[in-house]
Design a protein around this motif. Structure first.
Motif, PDB file in Angstrom:
ATOM      1  N   GLY A 183      18.245  26.981  28.541  1.00 22.73           N
ATOM      2  CA  GLY A 183      17.686  25.996  27.612  1.00 22.73           C
ATOM      3  C   GLY A 183      18.508  24.715  27.642  1.00 22.73           C
ATOM      4  O   GLY A 183      19.605  24.670  28.199  1.00 22.73           O
TER       5      GLY A 183
ATOM      6  N   GLU B 244      30.260  32.700  18.852  1.00 24.70           N
ATOM      7  CA  GLU B 244      30.873  32.318  17.579  1.00 24.70           C
ATOM      8  C   GLU B 244      30.525  30.867  17.284  1.00 24.70           C
ATOM      9  O   GLU B 244      30.644  30.020  18.172  1.00 24.70           O
TER      10      GLU B 244
ATOM     11  N   ASN C  86      22.710  17.359  19.329  1.00 23.23           N
ATOM     12  CA  ASN C  86      21.880  16.863  20.433  1.00 23.23           C
ATOM     13  C   ASN C  86      21.194  15.551  20.067  1.00 23.23           C
ATOM     14  O   ASN C  86      20.522  15.450  19.038  1.00 23.23           O
TER      15      ASN C  86
HETATM   16  P1  ADP Z   1      21.872  22.719  24.685  1.00 20.11           P
HETATM   17  O1  ADP Z   1      22.089  22.895  26.135  1.00 20.11           O
HETATM   18  O2  ADP Z   1      20.536  23.228  24.269  1.00 20.11           O
HETATM   19  O3  ADP Z   1      22.173  21.351  24.190  1.00 20.11           O
HETATM   20  P2  ADP Z   1      24.434  23.465  23.584  1.00 20.11           P
HETATM   21  O4  ADP Z   1      25.255  24.616  24.000  1.00 20.11           O
HETATM   22  O5  ADP Z   1      24.917  22.133  24.026  1.00 20.11           O
HETATM   23  O6  ADP Z   1      22.918  23.709  24.009  1.00 20.11           O
HETATM   24  O7  ADP Z   1      24.347  23.460  22.029  1.00 20.11           O
HETATM   25  C1  ADP Z   1      23.586  22.500  21.320  1.00 20.11           C
HETATM   26  C2  ADP Z   1      24.391  21.970  20.167  1.00 20.11           C
HETATM   27  O8  ADP Z   1      24.726  23.024  19.286  1.00 20.11           O
HETATM   28  C3  ADP Z   1      25.704  21.366  20.588  1.00 20.11           C
HETATM   29  O9  ADP Z   1      25.538  20.033  20.944  1.00 20.11           O
HETATM   30  C4  ADP Z   1      26.536  21.543  19.356  1.00 20.11           C
HETATM   31  O10 ADP Z   1      26.305  20.508  18.433  1.00 20.11           O
HETATM   32  C5  ADP Z   1      26.021  22.828  18.763  1.00 20.11           C
HETATM   33  N1  ADP Z   1      26.840  23.989  19.173  1.00 20.11           N
HETATM   34  C6  ADP Z   1      26.694  24.695  20.317  1.00 20.11           C
HETATM   35  N2  ADP Z   1      27.572  25.707  20.368  1.00 20.11           N
HETATM   36  C7  ADP Z   1      28.300  25.636  19.239  1.00 20.11           C
HETATM   37  C8  ADP Z   1      29.359  26.417  18.703  1.00 20.11           C
HETATM   38  N3  ADP Z   1      29.831  27.486  19.352  1.00 20.11           N
HETATM   39  N4  ADP Z   1      29.875  26.045  17.524  1.00 20.11           N
HETATM   40  C9  ADP Z   1      29.401  24.970  16.866  1.00 20.11           C
HETATM   41  N5  ADP Z   1      28.396  24.218  17.306  1.00 20.11           N
HETATM   42  C10 ADP Z   1      27.830  24.531  18.476  1.00 20.11           C
END
Ligand code: ADP
Length: 821
Positions: free
Chosen positions: A364, A394, A455
């Motif tokens: 995704g 986490e 995002n």
């Molecule tokens: P995508 O590829 O869909 O953007 P991400 O892994 O970048 O997925 O996650 C999307 C958003 O979720 C990140 O930009 C961040 O703001 C939040 N996020 C993702 N993982 C974590 C985490 N482990 N703890 C806190 N916030 C997170």
């Protein structure tokens, strides 16, 4: 670089006193920039054709309407837990293996070989089933949460020097499209930029590749060589040629970069080879057999959420302290039971523990399908388990806030070469802000996407999103402006940078082993092929205590330098985004400068020009840089390069982490068949024999059983059965097992390091013997049954430890392969 350099950087990047700009907003403002007001366009932007107005895309509209639904309203399929997840751990899992660009599906074994307890080696049966007492230590670490983790201590010198600011990125590239079918017979002239070009007759791909390669050698690469004619030496070099026909959304920034460098762009491709090919999606966007391409084969697959988690987990098993920058993750559905059991165990020990987890679908992007849960029993998780593979992780509950908002950082990292490893980091990046003030997760706010997800693609649809032409205000800012602000509050930003550099290097080290396997498969040694480089987007979250946490790595970070502006309801226009342009153009331009294939020649030719200038007295006597067309250095007018080398610069501090990389070298050596990514049983036996690992306690029969057991388990977790054999991760698992048997009393990383040393030692002895053997047999001809010297070597190795007479080319093929750059 010292602190002074940092302050220099900050001086350069700190916002200047507020200059009112149309459309600029206060950082905390809730208004949106006036869409109808025409904004001043940057000179570069003026060069671009102004896009036509267009209605809001269906996707944008869907996102807008779907924003909140995403976090809360997924249909639950309770039965899924029982069927797909709660089943036996070794259950066959539907393939989620990404298909490699070449159309050949690749086995991606879904089960982590680690058991999540800091142990790497597994015997039969899959250690991840075990949720035993050994998990307690790891679980208590998890219980403490990432928020309490201290920076890695011990062997690593944590603070590497720092060079610059940083930044993040607002949006991600559209999800990767399926690779275009290769059309071997289609001549490039169809897309020719040269009017004079006559399409050659169609040829088989390989034949054409060879021809193109030779042309490149004669015309392109040959430019760096001297013809021996003094007049040639003085003639300005031809411009570097760039094929931008596949650049897609990075086209805008690429065009500006090429113009600034005074290189030559071929927007529709070219019949003759170009020096550089710029792909928007993957290595396979086009057939290339020479020059340089801005993608590595396999990178897209490597940075998918599951693959990245698995690669980092191997490193966490070996070096738990050093890799604690990645949140603890479980792969779903394979590790659902492990997830449930570990969480329950910790909760039993401490009922006050109230964790939050974030569920992210594999493959995704742009926040799509992501949601937060408080407990593994959450109904939405059942739906995910049934519908698509995902990573549950986490959730970092205590991020650093600015203006009460959560934000993350998009940093641009250039992987210039794989072997030898060369990594550069951009001095500045982007920071993407949430648009709703942050609160720690609670059942009431779990579904607030604008509070928890940073995002750009989501927050742009919030009424609170602030477009700003200033780099230090609004919902998207430069990272250097954030550092500047932190610095003014007394934060040690040198330490922050140092930690970020360390995180980047360690992450790349985790990715390179499998990338090498992809590379040798797509570009086998001895065959024509391009060299590769790639810009990666690192998404990093700063915790309240300023510790950087890796969220993900993007193989195709968005390089768009425009954003959408709504002119009237439903009608949008793309307008230049100054923040994006400032950061991204510099990254692309300076990547090109670093990859410049004619650099040496240009520098050589600029020498005579320097001499007369050196003799002049003052700057006023000098010709302005770049003012003359005869100046062979078209970069003279450009700012200093924004990309700073961090590897091999800091290699000494990090080389000890490259154990899996060395295992991958062993794995590749015994692969046998060119282009293969899996090790056959004979290759594995040969590895055992040549490295002298069998003994009275480990018979060859036991080796065979080990191979079958591990390989079958990994292969059962993917539907890709076409390429049978042992994948790298299965090999790593087998290697850990062998290391634990042989060096019982040591910690895991020392066991593995000792075994790698041992293997390399025996193989070097073997190579020496073959070298000598090759010299003495030179008069006697080749080994029987081999048609090529390489074949002789291979048949020697495949002969289960009975090397026949061989040639000294054996050494070449068994030593490090050609540079994977
Ligand atoms: P995508 O590829 O869909 O953007 P991400 O892994 O970048 O997925 O996650 C999307 C958003 O979720 C990140 O930009 C961040 O703001 C939040 N996020 C993702 N993982 C974590 C985490 N482990 N703890 C806190 N916030 C997170």
């Amino acid at each position: 670089m010292g602190a002074g350099d940092v302050s220099l950087l900050l001086r350069g990047s700190c916002p200047s006193p507020a200059v009112p700009r149309r459309g600029a907003q206060e950082p905390t403002g809730v208004t949106r920039s006036c869409p109808a007001a025409p904004q001043p366009r940057s000179p570069a932007a003026q060069l671009r054709p102004r896009p036509a107005l267009r209605p809001r895309s269906a996707r944008a509209s869907a996102l807008f309407q779907d924003g909140r639904r995403r976090l809360c309203d997924r249909p639950g399929h309770v039965g899924a837990v029982a069927q797909g997840v709660a089943a036996a751990p070794a259950a066959i899992v539907p393939s989620r293996a990404p298909s490699r660009g070449g159309g050949r599906p690749v086995s991606r074994s879904p089960s982590g070989h680690g058991d999540g307890q800091g142990r790497g080696a597994r015997g039969r049966g899959g250690a991840w089933r075990r949720v035993g007492a050994a998990a307690a230590a790891a679980l208590s670490a998890m219980r403490r949460g990432s928020g309490d983790r201290e920076p890695a201590a011990g062997r690593e010198a944590e603070r590497v020097g720092l060079d610059a600011g940083a930044a993040g990125e607002p949006e991600r590239e559209a999800p990767e499209e399926p690779r275009e079918e290769r059309a071997p017979g289609r001549p490039r002239a169809a897309r020719e930029g040269d009017a004079s070009a006559v399409p050659p007759p169609p040829q088989p791909a390989r034949a054409r590749g060879l021809r193109l390669h030779r042309e490149a050698a004669g015309k392109g690469r040959g430019c760096g060589r001297s013809s021996g004619n003094p007049a040639d030496e003085l003639r300005p070099p031809r411009p570097v040629t760039v094929d931008s026909s596949k650049a897609r959304t990075s086209l805008g920034a690429l065009k500006i970069s090429i113009r600034q460098l005074r290189w030559k762009e071929f927007p529709f491709g070219r019949r003759l080879p170009c020096d550089i090919y710029w792909h928007g999606v993957s290595f396979h966007d086009n057939d290339i057999f020479s020059g340089q391409v801005n993608k590595f084969p396999g990178m897209t697959e490597m940075v998918r959420k599951i693959t990245l988690s698995r690669a980092v987990r191997i490193m966490q098993n070996l070096f738990p302290e050093e890799y604690n920058f990645y949140p603890r993750s479980w792969i779903l559905p394979d590790e659902f039971q492990l997830f449930v059991a570990q969480v329950r165990m910790v909760k039993d020990g401490d009922p006050s523990w109230k964790p939050t987890f974030i569920v992210k679908p594999d493959g995704g992007c742009q926040g799509d399908g992501i949601y937060l849960i408080k407990d593994p029993s959450d109904i939405r998780l059942a739906g995910t388990l049934q519908s698509r593979p995902a990573v549950v992780q986490e959730y970092i509950c205590k991020p650093l806030l600015i203006d009460k908002l959560k934000f993350d950082i998009r940093l641009y990292v250039l992987l210039k070469s794989l072997d030898p490893l060369e990594i550069y980091i951009a001095k500045d990046g982007l920071s993407r802000f949430c648009t709703e003030p942050y609160q720690e997760p609670s059942p009431k706010n779990l579904h607030h996407v604008f509070m928890h997800l940073t995002n750009y693609s989501l927050n742009i649809h919030s009424g609170n999103f602030v477009h700003s032409d200033s780099t230090s205000t609004g919902s998207k800012r430069t990272f250097s402006s954030i550092l500047c602000r932190l610095s003014s509050k007394g934060v040690d930003i040198k330490k922050v940078w140092s930690d970020i550099i360390s995180l980047v290097i360690k992450t790349v080290i985790a990715l390179t082993p499998e990338l090498k396997v992809f590379y040798q498969s797509d570009i086998p040694a001895g065959r024509p092929g391009p060299t590769c480089f790639q810009i990666l987007g690192f998404d990093i979250l700063l915790m309240k205590n300023l510790k950087p946490i890796l969220l993900e790595v993007n193989a195709n970070p968005s390089m768009r330098i425009e954003h959408e502006q709504e002119l009237s309801p439903g009608v949008f226009e793309n307008v230049p985004s100054l923040v994006d342009e400032e950061v991204k153009v510099a990254v692309i331009r300076d990547t090109l400068r670093l990859m410049d294939p004619l650099k040496n020649k240009r520098e050589k030719q600029s020498q005579p020009h320097k001499k007369p200038l050196a003799g002049k007295e003052g700057p006023s006597d000098c010709e302005p840089a770049g003012a003359s067309d005869t100046n062979p250095n078209p970069e003279a007018h450009l700012p200093s390069i924004c990309l700073k080398q961090v590897f091999p610069k800091y290699a000494k501090q990090f080389n000890y982490l490259r154990l899996v990389d060395r295992m991958a070298n062993l794995f590749i050596r015994f692969l046998g068949i060119k282009g293969s990514m899996k090790l056959g049983p004979t290759g594995f036996r040969t590895f055992i024999r040549n490295c002298k690992l069998s003994s009275s306690s480990l018979s060859m029969a036991a080796v065979d059983i080990l191979y079958i057991d591990i390989t079958r388990r990994w292969n059962s977790m993917t539907l890709d059965q076409r390429d049978s054999g042992m994948c790298l991760q299965a090999f790593v698992e087998a290697f850990f097992y062998l290391a634990q048997r042989k060096f019982k009393m040591l910690p895991l990383h020392e066991q593995v390091a000792s075994l790698v040393d041992l293997c390399e030692y025996h193989l070097s002895l073997l190579d020496e013997r073959r070298l000598v053997c090759g010299r003495s047999s030179r008069a006697g001809g080749r080994a029987p049954g081999s048609s090529t010297p390489q074949g002789a070597t291979r048949s020697a190795e495949q002969a289960d430890g009975h090397p026949p007479c061989c040639t000294d080319s054996a050494r070449k093929s068994s030593g490090p392969r050609r540079a994977l750059s």
